[in-house]
Design an enzyme around this catalytic site. Structure first.
Site: not given
Length: 472
Positions: A121, A123-124, A220, A253, A343
């Site tokens: 991802p 962001t990681n 999820g 998340c 979210e």
């Protein structure tokens, strides 16, 4: 709209991916007979190469410079996740006999999964690669990484370092391979060609992983919600909220999104939140904030994801004082038509007030119908009955008690959760597992069963009061 690939281009991509997979399988064959000591040593070498402060800081800066997302100081702190993953894997066996249950005549043997597709991802970047890499090497798997296009150079550099470590230690560097020109079609081709996909990313990518025709562990969507009851310590809960909410600009998340607070401590808690750096938006600013964070179809707008609170406020058309690190929105409505109950993926949170614990539980239930089912919830409480009641009704896979959510539910040094950067959300979240995705998910298991003394209860015990009653 993405350009449609020609049949020739599709075949070229498939051939390219197949070549990577063949290289990875060849590398796996080389380490097939490595013993536990050898693979553990490789895990330690890879861990140090990426978790040392100098290297991780450089890669964290690189990922933020490249993607424009996240916060430098809190991104640096993510390196300790590597320490935790390494701690966990070094305490486990990953080959040969890994468990014996004599009373059942069972022995379990661990085997590699094969070639793993790892979706990284945006962001990681710089953390997902090494975490996945340690798990994979421990299980004697090979991994092919598919970077996010917005952070591809960071992933390429991270994997380059990992390959260099393998080469230095005499292991085949093709145990780690990185796609250097990432795209969605390339990722799809990779998932179809590998043995297992670890999909950490957005819902679309996770769905694609499950549609690839190969096994996949996906995650999820989050919508982390904290319930703060009348027994909570307002100052401690506010401090933890700030720690969780401001981590990497709320991009995770697991970052606190909603606070459901008992009326008796609501005002004090809200005051403590502001002392911790929260900015309480006005009713007018709330309207501006909603308009800039969601489009007409209620999709989050990319310029406001994982950006600093001051930047989001600026985009919305207002300013916040220096020292304010996150935005607080008062909310009393829950539903898909009320986006602040969904979210937020940013340093923005909504705060709700409840009267009576049953109302608080009802709010939790309604919030998770908006989004985040299966992921996680938190509670600040010293009432074990309240904790138990929340655990019995919440449609989530993990509940953190009096802990900063985004620092705790994927494992920390002060709780017993398994360290990871990927969290399954169960059937609620469209995933196959509720667990934190760790070493066990990178292994296959062979069960050996020997005969035991017969374990068959009498019919009267099995059927209870219905034994020898009416038949049909």
């Amino acid at each position: 709209m993405a350009k449609q690939l020609t049949e020739e281009q599709i075949q070229e991509q498939k051939q390219y991916i197949q070549g990577l997979v063949e290289r990875a399988r060849t590398a796996m064959c080389v380490i097939r007979d490595y013993d536990q000591t050898q693979v553990d040593r490789l895990c330690q070498a890879i861990g140090w190469a990426l978790a040392n402060e100098k290297t991780f800081t450089r890669l964290a800066d690189m990922s933020i410079d490249e993607s424009g997302l996240g916060d430098r100081v809190t991104r640096y702190g993510k390196r300790f996740k590597i320490y935790g993953i390494l701690r966990d894997v070094l305490r486990q066996k990953s080959m040969g006999i890994i468990e014996e249950i004599p009373e059942k005549g069972l022995v379990k043997y661990a085997k590699p999964v094969g070639v793993i597709a790892s979706l990284v991802p945006v962001t990681n970047a710089a953390l997902t690669e090494v975490g996945t890499g340690i798990f994979a090497i421990k299980a004697k798997n090979a991994t092919i990484f598919a970077p996010h296009p917005a952070a591809k150079n960071t992933t390429i550099e991270t994997v380059r370092i990992m390959r260099e470590v393998l080469r230095r230690e005499g292991a085949p560097e093709d145990l780690f391979i990185c796609i250097e020109k990432p795209s969605i079609p390339m990722a799809n081709a990779l998932m179809s060609a590998c043995d297992l996909t670890i999909a950490t990313g957005g819902p679309a990518m996770v769905k694609a992983a499950y549609s690839s025709g190969k096994p996949a562990y996906g995650v999820g969507a989050g919508n982390a919600t904290m319930l703060i009851d009348e027994t909570a310590d307002p100052a401690g809960a506010a401090r933890n909220t700030r720690i969780s909410k401001t981590a990497d600009n709320g991009s995770g998340c697991s970052s606190d999104g909603n606070l459901v607070v008992d009326a008796s401590i609501y005002d004090e808690f809200l005051s403590k939140l502001q002392e911790e750096g929260g900015y309480l938006v006005s009713d007018e600013e709330k309207v501006l904030l909603q308009d800039v964070m969601w489009d007409a179809e209620r999709h989050r707008t990319s310029p406001t994801i994982a950006r600093a609170a001051a930047k989001i406020a600026e985009l919305a058309g207002f300013s916040i004082p220096d020292g304010k690190k996150f935005l607080i929105v008062k909310e009393d409505k829950i539903g898909k038509e009320h986006p602040f109950s969904s979210e937020k993926l940013s340093p923005v949170l909504a705060i709700f007030k409840y009267s009576g614990f049953e109302e608080g539980l009802d709010m939790i239930d309604r919030i998770y119908k908006v989004g985040g089912r299966g992921h996680s919830v938190g509670i600040y409480s010293y009432d074990d009955d309240h904790i138990d009641r929340l655990a019995r009704m919440a449609p989530v896979s993990r509940i953190m008690v009096r802990q900063p959510q985004s620092k705790a539910n994927s494992g920390s040094f002060t709780n017993g959760m398994a360290m990871t950067s990927s969290m399954g959300c169960g059937i609620w979240g469209g995933n196959i597992t509720n667990e934190n995705v760790t070493l066990k998910h990178y292994l296959q298991t062979t069960w050996v069963s020997r005969p035991i003394l017969e374990d068959r209860p009498p019919d009267s015990e099995l059927f209870g009061e219905f034994y020898n009653t009416k038949t049909y």
